[in-house]
Design an enzyme around this catalytic site. Structure first.
Site, PDB file in Angstrom:
ATOM      1  N   GLY A  36     -12.265  -6.645   6.572  1.00 22.90           N
ATOM      2  CA  GLY A  36     -11.120  -6.463   5.675  1.00 22.90           C
ATOM      3  C   GLY A  36     -11.126  -5.124   4.963  1.00 22.90           C
ATOM      4  N   SER A  37     -12.281  -4.466   4.880  1.00 22.02           N
ATOM      5  CA  SER A  37     -12.354  -3.122   4.293  1.00 22.02           C
ATOM      6  C   SER A  37     -12.104  -2.065   5.370  1.00 22.02           C
ATOM      7  CB  SER A  37     -13.723  -2.889   3.656  1.00 22.02           C
ATOM      8  OG  SER A  37     -13.920  -3.754   2.567  1.00 22.02           O
ATOM      9  N   SER A  77     -17.150  -5.348  -1.368  1.00 28.82           N
ATOM     10  CA  SER A  77     -18.327  -5.843  -2.103  1.00 28.82           C
ATOM     11  C   SER A  77     -19.251  -4.696  -2.490  1.00 28.82           C
ATOM     12  CB  SER A  77     -19.112  -6.828  -1.232  1.00 28.82           C
ATOM     13  OG  SER A  77     -19.607  -6.153  -0.084  1.00 28.82           O
ATOM     14  N   GLU A 197      -9.542 -15.165   9.992  1.00 24.21           N
ATOM     15  CA  GLU A 197     -10.243 -15.476   8.738  1.00 24.21           C
ATOM     16  C   GLU A 197      -9.509 -16.502   7.874  1.00 24.21           C
ATOM     17  OE1 GLU A 197     -12.648 -12.252   6.708  1.00 24.21           O
ATOM     18  OE2 GLU A 197     -11.444 -11.002   8.010  1.00 24.21           O
ATOM     19  N   HIS A 213      -0.260  -1.114  31.079  1.00 25.92           N
ATOM     20  CA  HIS A 213      -1.148  -0.588  32.110  1.00 25.92           C
ATOM     21  C   HIS A 213      -2.297  -1.542  32.409  1.00 25.92           C
ATOM     22  CE1 HIS A 213       1.030   3.230  31.912  1.00 25.92           C
ATOM     23  NE2 HIS A 213       1.178   2.890  30.645  1.00 25.92           N
ATOM     24  N   LYS A 302     -24.327 -12.961   7.089  1.00 26.88           N
ATOM     25  CA  LYS A 302     -24.830 -11.738   6.416  1.00 26.88           C
ATOM     26  C   LYS A 302     -26.199 -11.999   5.793  1.00 26.88           C
ATOM     27  CE  LYS A 302     -20.359  -9.628   5.227  1.00 26.88           C
ATOM     28  NZ  LYS A 302     -19.461  -9.160   4.192  1.00 26.88           N
TER      29      LYS A 302
HETATM   30  C1  F6R Z   1     -13.668 -11.201   3.727  1.00 22.64           C
HETATM   31  C2  F6R Z   1     -13.367 -10.193   4.725  1.00 22.64           C
HETATM   32  C3  F6R Z   1     -14.491  -9.619   5.558  1.00 22.64           C
HETATM   33  C4  F6R Z   1     -15.176  -8.466   4.808  1.00 22.64           C
HETATM   34  C5  F6R Z   1     -16.300  -7.855   5.664  1.00 22.64           C
HETATM   35  C6  F6R Z   1     -16.938  -6.645   5.013  1.00 22.64           C
HETATM   36  O1  F6R Z   1     -12.509 -11.470   2.968  1.00 22.64           O
HETATM   37  O2  F6R Z   1     -12.243  -9.832   4.886  1.00 22.64           O
HETATM   38  O3  F6R Z   1     -13.924  -9.190   6.776  1.00 22.64           O
HETATM   39  O4  F6R Z   1     -14.233  -7.480   4.488  1.00 22.64           O
HETATM   40  O5  F6R Z   1     -17.276  -8.825   5.908  1.00 22.64           O
HETATM   41  O6  F6R Z   1     -17.310  -6.886   3.682  1.00 22.64           O
HETATM   42  P1  F6R Z   1     -16.853  -5.850   2.571  1.00 22.64           P
HETATM   43  O7  F6R Z   1     -15.373  -5.770   2.630  1.00 22.64           O
HETATM   44  O8  F6R Z   1     -17.345  -6.410   1.273  1.00 22.64           O
HETATM   45  O9  F6R Z   1     -17.526  -4.551   2.923  1.00 22.64           O
END
Ligand code: F6R
Length: 305
Positions: A36-37, A77, A197, A213, A302
């Site tokens: 998401g980032s 995060s 997600e 293609h 994680k």
């Molecule tokens: C959770 C999400 C995940 C996180 C990814 C990276 O809502 O979207 O895809 O974005 O695990 O974590 P961050 O964003 O904290 O670096």
């Protein structure tokens, strides 16, 4: 914050004021981020091409990154290990460093960072994380942000189209395949990841003209074709793309579900489509009786890594 409020919050997020305060020259940009980032960097890279931009969603920094590189690490995060690994490498190589985060190790690293508000899901903070990039590189005026915010408010008020699409997917237990095109290729991917997600279903994305293609072949002959629902963004703004969509549908015998695009300019359209997809995936989660907020498997992975 309830998940629905995190979605509604997007119209506030586009008004968020943040800048990366870039003070020295650079030749190229590397943006590092995951999930998401990371998508924030991808979406930005599709609309900014004045300088070379490479997005990294991995541990490895490209070989060219050096003191002429502006390295932008994005992690909501601030604790994502792949992003931290690239930051450490960028430090060694003498890159100019800027970060976008709500806290964690990135905030504590001593580098200049845009601080985004805490306590929502990273993927729901897309507006907060995009804004520092848009403000720093595209000189976005306040009225433009107000325009986006108003458009999103209208979606928040009336969600019928989004609910209807979610109902169709739910009813047929479909696997969405979102077929984008420039400048919405990464928006198609964002829809895919939001289905993953939020709704916890498999989804895939590709884009025109590239899919003409390769994926055009299975569009006609794949097995279980009726398991898929093919979604396209209205291509009428681009005559070559819309011709490709029509001819592809015709020769493969495929029905595309067309998502209309609203917005007076590119940024309004981008945010409109992001928000549209967010709601479809949210409604689908509700229909499946699934918590859209929950990403506990990603979190426990994680911890185990
Ligand atoms: C959770 C999400 C995940 C996180 C990814 C990276 O809502 O979207 O895809 O974005 O695990 O974590 P961050 O964003 O904290 O670096």
């Amino acid at each position: 914050m309830e998940f629905i409020d995190q979605l509604r919050n997007l119209r506030e997020q586009v008004l968020f004021k943040a800048d990366l305060n870039i003070d020295s020259a650079f030749k190229n940009i590397v943006i590092s981020g995951m999930g998401g980032s990371g998508i924030v960097g991808n979406i930005f890279s599709e609309i900014y091409s004045r300088k070379p931009v490479q997005v990294v969603s991995d541990y490895v920094l490209p070989e060219f990154a050096d003191k002429d590189t502006l390295f932008i690490g994005i992690s909501y995060s601030g604790n994502t290990e792949e992003t931290i690994a690239t930051l450490e490498e960028a430090e060694k190589r003498g890159c100019q460093i800027r970060l976008i985060t709500s806290g964690g190790k990135l905030a504590a690293s001593g580098h200049t960072f845009a601080k985004v508000p805490q306590n929502i899901q990273p993927r729901s903070a897309i507006g907060y994380m995009l804004k520092p990039l848009l403000s720093s590189f595209l000189n976005l005026p306040d009225e433009a942000c107000l325009g986006i915010s108003k458009l999103l408010e209208n979606i928040d008020r009336d969600n019928n189209e989004e609910k209807n699409l979610a109902t169709e997917i739910f009813k047929h237990r479909s696997i969405p395949v979102i077929l984008g095109y420039h400048p919405f290729r990464w928006i198609a991917y964002r829809w895919k990841t939001q289905f993953n997600e939020n709704s916890k279903i498999m989804a895939f994305s590709n884009y025109f003209p590239e899919l003409n293609h390769n994926e055009t072949m299975p569009l006609k002959d794949t097995y279980e074709k009726d398991k898929f629902m093919f979604l396209v963004f209205d291509g009428s703004q681009n005559s070559r793309i819309s011709k490709r969509m029509n001819v592809t549908a015709e020769i493969t015998g495929t029905k595309f579900h067309v998502i209309s695009i609203k917005g007076r300019n590119l940024l309004e359209q981008l945010f409109y489509l992001i928000h549209y997809g967010d709601y479809v995936s949210y409604h689908l989660a509700g229909m499946r009786g699934i918590d859209p907020n929950d990403v506990s498997l990603i979190e426990s992975l994680k911890k185990k890594i």
